[in-house]
Design an enzyme around this catalytic site. Structure first.
Site, PDB file in Angstrom:
ATOM      1  N   ASP A 102      -5.981  -2.001  -5.074  1.00  0.00           N
ATOM      2  CA  ASP A 102      -5.622  -2.917  -6.171  1.00  0.00           C
ATOM      3  C   ASP A 102      -4.954  -2.149  -7.302  1.00  0.00           C
ATOM      4  O   ASP A 102      -5.182  -0.950  -7.457  1.00  0.00           O
ATOM      5  CB  ASP A 102      -6.868  -3.548  -6.805  1.00  0.00           C
ATOM      6  CG  ASP A 102      -7.725  -4.267  -5.824  1.00  0.00           C
ATOM      7  OD1 ASP A 102      -7.221  -4.657  -4.770  1.00  0.00           O
ATOM      8  OD2 ASP A 102      -8.919  -4.422  -6.147  1.00  0.00           O
TER       9      ASP A 102
HETATM   10  N1  URA Z   1     -11.903  -3.001  -2.649  1.00  0.00           N
HETATM   11  C1  URA Z   1     -11.415  -3.529  -3.770  1.00  0.00           C
HETATM   12  O1  URA Z   1     -11.993  -4.442  -4.337  1.00  0.00           O
HETATM   13  N2  URA Z   1     -10.261  -3.024  -4.256  1.00  0.00           N
HETATM   14  C2  URA Z   1      -9.600  -2.007  -3.673  1.00  0.00           C
HETATM   15  O2  URA Z   1      -8.563  -1.582  -4.185  1.00  0.00           O
HETATM   16  C3  URA Z   1     -10.125  -1.465  -2.505  1.00  0.00           C
HETATM   17  C4  URA Z   1     -11.280  -1.974  -2.005  1.00  0.00           C
END
Ligand code: URA
Length: 234
Positions: A102
């Site tokens: 993310d």
């Molecule tokens: N889980 C999440 O919530 N975000 C990420 O970037 C990776 C795993």
């Protein structure tokens, strides 16, 4: 592959531009000898302005992703490709992230142009563990590890329960979580499902490869042994 095409595929410029650079002597062999347009010299033996070329199409790269960068080529904001050389955007085959993080997640992001390797890592069959360091808004209650390990937790709008995951409490607001799959916003949604909130998320390792001391925002090529250990941790 012929030199002009090889350089163009690595994003150094068009074939025409590459011919001009070779003609001007800016591309040479490691021992300094000049090269022809259609030379088939090995990748590692080529120098561009005296420097080795970028990693070839079989390479696996790691990036220490900072906050605020998206794993996308289209986002109008900052993107992870901003942290790689500009010419990487023109490579054929393209260099792609292996899985995603993310925008607000930091840490280990792998890239490759090798589609077979990418699929081996993200395939559910490979079961590659991903280790996350999680900072939580509320203190851990003590039952989270058992809930995540059970393999029964259902996330909203999903049809299958999550695979068992391992949680290690570091202190009441910090934990290390190891996942064996990669669903959308998985870590954040797992903690939301049990009434907590992820304040910061950092990926420390994928398979047998850890971020180590790679500075934030920097990238490097994995050695062949490191790349193999992504899939087969020793
Ligand atoms: N889980 C999440 O919530 N975000 C990420 O970037 C990776 C795993």
């Amino acid at each position: 592959m012929k030199l002009v095409k090889h350089l163009a595929n690595l994003g150094y410029g068009s074939r025409k531009e590459m011919m001009a650079l070779i003609r001007n002597g800016r591309v040479a062999a490691a021992d300094g000898s000049p090269l022809d347009f259609d030379s088939t010299i090995a990748h590692r033996e080529i120098r561009f302005d005296g420097a080795p070329l970028d990693p070839d199409a079989s390479a696996v790269l790691m990036l220490n992703k900072p906050l605020g960068y998206t794993c996308s080529t289209k986002d109008p904001g900052r993107i992870v490709y901003d942290l790689l050389p500009m010419r990487f955007r023109f490579r054929k085959p393209p260099v792609s992230p292996i899985g995603r993080l993310d925008r607000d997640t930091t840490g280990l992001l792998l890239f490759t142009a090798d589609g077979a390797f990418l699929h081996r890592v993200i395939s559910p069959k490979s079961n590659v563990p991903k280790v996350y360091e999680v900072t939580l808004a509320r203190p851990l209650k003590g039952d989270e590890g058992a809930i995540f390990a059970a393999g029964t937790l259902m996330l909203e709008s999903e049809k299958k329960p999550l695979l068992p995951a391992e949680l290690e409490e570091l202190d009441p607001h910090h934990a290390r979580l190891t996942l064996h799959e990669g669903r959308y916003h998985q870590v954040r949604r797992m903690f939301a499902a049990i009434g907590n909130h992820v304040e910061a998320l950092h990926r420390a390792a994928v398979g047998g490869v850890a971020l180590g001391d790679l500075p934030e925002g920097k990238w490097r090529e994995l050695t062949p042994d490191e790349a193999e250990s992504v899939i087969k941790p020793s």
